[in-house]
Design an enzyme around this catalytic site. Structure first.
Site, PDB file in Angstrom:
ATOM      1  N   LYS A  49       0.846  -1.196   0.000  1.00  0.00           N
ATOM      2  CA  LYS A  49       0.000   0.000   0.000  1.00  0.00           C
ATOM      3  C   LYS A  49       0.879   1.242   0.000  1.00  0.00           C
ATOM      4  O   LYS A  49       1.622   1.488   0.948  1.00  0.00           O
ATOM      5  CB  LYS A  49      -0.889   0.042   1.239  1.00  0.00           C
TER       6      LYS A  49
ATOM      7  N   SER B  40       5.735   6.889  10.303  1.00  0.00           N
ATOM      8  CA  SER B  40       5.926   7.582  11.581  1.00  0.00           C
ATOM      9  C   SER B  40       6.034   6.589  12.746  1.00  0.00           C
ATOM     10  O   SER B  40       5.485   5.491  12.699  1.00  0.00           O
ATOM     11  CB  SER B  40       4.746   8.526  11.823  1.00  0.00           C
ATOM     12  N   THR B  41       6.724   7.030  13.786  1.00  0.00           N
ATOM     13  CA  THR B  41       6.883   6.186  14.974  1.00  0.00           C
ATOM     14  C   THR B  41       5.521   5.910  15.607  1.00  0.00           C
ATOM     15  O   THR B  41       5.255   4.800  16.087  1.00  0.00           O
ATOM     16  CB  THR B  41       7.840   6.868  15.976  1.00  0.00           C
ATOM     17  N   GLU B  42       4.653   6.901  15.541  1.00  0.00           N
ATOM     18  CA  GLU B  42       3.331   6.734  16.159  1.00  0.00           C
ATOM     19  C   GLU B  42       2.561   5.573  15.507  1.00  0.00           C
ATOM     20  O   GLU B  42       2.008   4.709  16.194  1.00  0.00           O
ATOM     21  CB  GLU B  42       2.572   8.050  15.981  1.00  0.00           C
TER      22      GLU B  42
ATOM     23  N   GLU C  71      10.430  15.188  15.561  1.00  0.00           N
ATOM     24  CA  GLU C  71      10.733  15.119  14.134  1.00  0.00           C
ATOM     25  C   GLU C  71       9.824  16.126  13.409  1.00  0.00           C
ATOM     26  O   GLU C  71       8.599  16.010  13.468  1.00  0.00           O
ATOM     27  CB  GLU C  71      10.448  13.702  13.634  1.00  0.00           C
TER      28      GLU C  71
END
Ligand code: NAI
Length: 795
Positions: free
Chosen positions: A192, A245-247, A397
């Protein structure tokens, strides 16, 4: 006017690349793209479409399908159906397909470069000279891995169907990083792209079809995070590979916990760019331009923290400001511009909000005097000085063209500031003193270091981070190992769970009264009483209570981790010294061979002969890792630059090890020895059912020169202790080899704090006597992380 004055005053005229080639291609699909599933285009089942927009002009480029659950089902089913034939096609067959893809990418290079620029906003100079050539190189390189798989990767098999989710900052390059190794190894994929940048992935789908790639090997499903979640949650996907992203990475780690899916995460960063006072300053300033204004700073490894040695900071900042005045920002298709558009209004807003926060927190903002285009998503190069190391803009970031400057006095201080972040992706070091640069590089907690260079990438060199930048590497051999699994894992039986003493009806935990006759814990080189003062009964093979062991608690784990944290000398000592200690452990175990054999018979019920075999196998295993300690070495890559890349294998730090019940001595050492051989410190939870061989082992440890804190042992309830280890921020990795699948699931779910790597046996039982299953490179691979250090040389 002199000739030099004429040159100085000349301005650049626009040199626009024609967009027709990309617009014609979009028009050939009537401006609307379905999903690419099983080698064909299908409309989304939901009938939902979204618009892909050119961020430089806000014009709509195309309508893109939004995949729903039934679309993801179809894509995964197509990938599953194709996987067997693709794997059995063999390395050479797959190599030929990857080679064709590489050639086709080169043939379509201009289309892809223009399309990428239009869709993402990045300068065509970058897509033409960096992104697309690296994409082609990735397929060539991995055609090579497919070809050599039989000889160089023997003993490994593909994982199966891999779900891949990529971001928008290098849309086609991230696709190549994900797809090339996966299909080279015999996997099939469902990928994706990010919702802002689907077009080059769809163009790649068409290239796959035209190049004759078998249907179903590559499936492209478009959509937003909801589609991503469907792939992550799909029960027939064997592995998830994510960059972003880390999230979101954290959410994916939690969502896949206990699913048995393999996982790789390439997440965010806040990478330091360190300039020492002996650096070539003009080169360093050009380096900053490439570090933070390349791709408008939307680079996970962007050098977003500029650390300058105090004595040269005024000069560097003055030079940098002068250079910023000459940067050109504008139409991404203009070959003369340095910076293009930010990918989307929402990202522009994020940058603006963080910059405002920086100003509110007292940092000083500087931007060049020239005007920024009013139309489109543009943001100027931005420099912050007077930044405190703990300020939001020094820690978060930004993912935009914003660099923050901090100063340092000594190399030690530079290292401290550089490591003062939750991330650990990359770093640049600028110094003309190679001794200094090579001294600093290993001390930086990150996966990639560029000396006197920045943002270098190559298919042969692993890329990836530590800490909250994720785990695993992409590229080279390390990347191939992320899409393969040991072949024997396909045949391992499910665990036959063995009852613990308590479950078998023995007395439950007793208070401390009898503790003097109770085996204690082993923490920091000493035997220690459990903090809660409780013990657990241990049963013999015939069901009699024969002893008690300390009931370790959260506090004991914390003490053990603290002891391990302090034992850094072990990581720094030479591999030769570590080998000596492993041999010495074997020597001291041998003197107690009969005693350990008797204990194994008493506790596990094996015959005396089998027990002796287990002790002997354990001795051999200690010798194996004594041997490996100075032989599992790094390598030197020769990417296409004048220089070398050192792929250094480093210890991970503190590893939590959860042991199984079977062959309690052999399995314990099979897990502990590779970890300590590679310089890690361990907190080990031995077999819950048969802990006495571990507690007997204290004396072997005490007499074998193992430094305090290197090998800690906490007895008790396996899954409680493993959860505590997995949620501890100073533990960098947990190996879960307990029999309960839920234990692994809990550890995986608890690991999201510092995004530690978790290695589990997935509820499958190994034969620890079998050298293929019980020892070797796979253990050493899990005990190390590779740092790639790029060293250009010459004038
Ligand atoms: P993101 O992490 O939300 O998106 C990356 C990919 O994950 C996209 O394909 C997205 O559709 C997908 N996704 C989103 N939520 C998902 C979920 N719950 N499950 C599965 N897939 C999901 O990144 P986003 O929103 O585009 O950018 C936000 C921030 O992330 C940026 O400002 C930047 O700081 C960081 N970022 C870091 C990247 C890196 O390479 N390290 C790349 C892109 C963004």
């Amino acid at each position: 006017m002199s000739i030099s004055e004429i040159f100085d005053s000349m301005d650049y005229g626009p040199a626009p690349e024609s967009r027709e080639i990309a617009l014609d291609w979009i028009a050939s699909h009537k401006g609307r793209f379905g999903l690419f599933v099983d080698g064909g285009w299908t409309p989304p089942a939901s009938g939902q479409w979204f618009t892909s927009t050119n961020p430089a002009t806000s014009e709509a480029l195309a309508e893109i399908a939004a995949a729903d659950a039934s679309d993801v089902d179809a894509a995964v089913a197509a990938a599953r159906k194709a996987q067997g034939d693709w794997a059995t096609l063999g390395g050479h067959g797959r190599a030929r397909h990857l080679y064709s893809l590489a050639r086709a990418i080169q043939r379509n290079a201009r289309l892809l470069a223009v399309l990428e620029s239009l869709d993402n906003g990045k300068p065509v100079r970058e897509t033409r000279d960096i992104d697309i050539p690296l994409v082609a190189r990735h397929f060539y390189h991995h055609a090579g891995w497919a070809q050599l798989q039989g000889s160089e990767l023997a003993g490994y098999s593909p994982m199966g169907v891999i779900g891949q989710i990529i971001p928008w900052n290098f849309p086609l390059l991230m696709l190549a990083w994900k797809i090339a190794p996966a299909i080279a190894a015999g996997n099939t994929v469902v990928l994706k792209p990010a919702e802002f940048t689907s077009l080059t992935a769809l163009c790649f789908a068409e290239i796959c079809k035209d190049a004759g790639l078998p249907d179903g090997v590559v499936n492209i499903v478009t959509g937003d995070g909801a589609t991503g979640e469907l792939i992550v949650g799909h029960k027939d996907v064997d592995k998830i590979a994510f960059t972003g992203s880390t999230e979101v990475g954290r959410r994916i780690r939690a969502a896949t916990a206990g699913s048995g899916k393999h996982l790789t995460l390439e997440l965010g960063g806040k990478s330091p760019f360190i300039v020492f006072d002996d650096a070539d300053m003009d080169s360093a300033v050009e380096g900053v331009v490439d570090a933070i204004w390349f791709n408008q700073g939307q680079v996970c490894c962007a050098g977003s923290r500029l650390l300058v040695q105090e004595g040269i900071s005024d000069r560097i900042i003055a030079k940098l400001k002068a250079r910023m005045e000459t940067l050109r920002l504008g139409d991404p298709l203009d070959k003369c511009i340095d910076m293009g558009a930010i990918v989307a209004p929402v990202q522009l807003q994020t940058i603006q909000t963080l910059v405002e926060k920086g100003q509110a927190e007292g940092a000083e903002l500087w931007q060049p005097g020239w005007a920024v285009p009013k139309e489109g998503c543009f943001y100027p190069p931005t420099l912050f000085t007077n930044v405190a190391p703990a300020a939001t803009i020094a820690q978060e970031e930004i993912f935009g063209p914003v660099v923050v400057v901090m100063t340092f006095r000594t190399p030690d201080e530079a290292i401290k500031i550089a490591n003062n972040t939750r991330y650990g992706l990359a770093a640049s070091i600028w110094s003309e003193n190679i001794n200094l640069a090579l001294d600093v590089a290993p001390k930086l907690d990150c996966g990639v270091v560029w000396i006197n260079s920045t943002n270098q990438f190559d298919a042969a060199c692993g890329f990836g981070g530590n800490r909250e930048s994720g785990f695993s590497r992409e590229g080279g051999l390390e990347g191939m190992m992320e899409v393969l699994k040991p072949r024997f894992e396909n045949t391992l039986p499910a665990y036959q769970t063995t009852a613990t003493a308590e479950q078998s009806g023995a007395t439950t935990a007793s208070p401390l009264a009898s503790l003097d006759r109770t085996a204690k814990l082993y923490v920091g080189g000493k035997q220690a009483r459990p903090d809660n003062g409780y013990s657990l009964p241990v049963l013999s093979a015939s069901g009699d209570k024969i002893a008690e062991v300390g009931w370790g608690s959260r506090k004991d784990i914390r003490n053990a981790v603290e002891a391990a944290r302090k034992a850094t000398g072990w990581t720094g000592t030479s591999a030769h010294n570590r080998a000596q200690v492993l041999y010495y452990l074997a020597e001291n175990l041998e003197t107690r061979r009969d005693e350990f054999a008797r204990r194994l018979t008493e506790t596990t019920g094996v015959s005396p002969e089998q027990a002796r075999q287990e002790v002997d196998a354990t001795l051999s295993r200690l010798f194996s890792y004594g041997a490996w300690a100075d032989k599992y070495e790094g390598s030197i890559h020769t990417p296409p630059l004048r220089g070398v890349t050192l792929a250094m294998k480093e210890a991970i730090g503190t590893i939590g090890i959860i042991c199984p019940d079977e062959n309690p001595l052999l399995s314990m050492i099979s897990l502990a020895a590779p970890a300590i051989a590679m310089g890690n410190r361990i907190v080990l939870v031995p077999s819950e059912r048969h802990p006495l061989t571990a507690t007997d082992f204290y004396q072997v440890l005490e007499t074998s020169d193992v430094p305090a804190g290197v090998f800690n042992i906490i007895t008790g309830k396996r899954d409680d202790l493993s959860k505590t280890l997995a949620s501890h921020d100073d533990v960098k990795s947990v190996w879960y080899f307990g029999p309960e699948k839920e234990g692994a699931a809990t550890a995986e779910a608890a690991s999201t704090g510092n995004m530690k790597r978790i290695w589990t046996c997935h509820g499958r039982q190994r034969n620890w006597f079998d050298p293929e299953q019980g020892e070797g490179r796979d253990y050493l691979r899990h005990a190390t992380q590779v740092k790639n250090i790029w060293i250009p040389y010459g004038e």
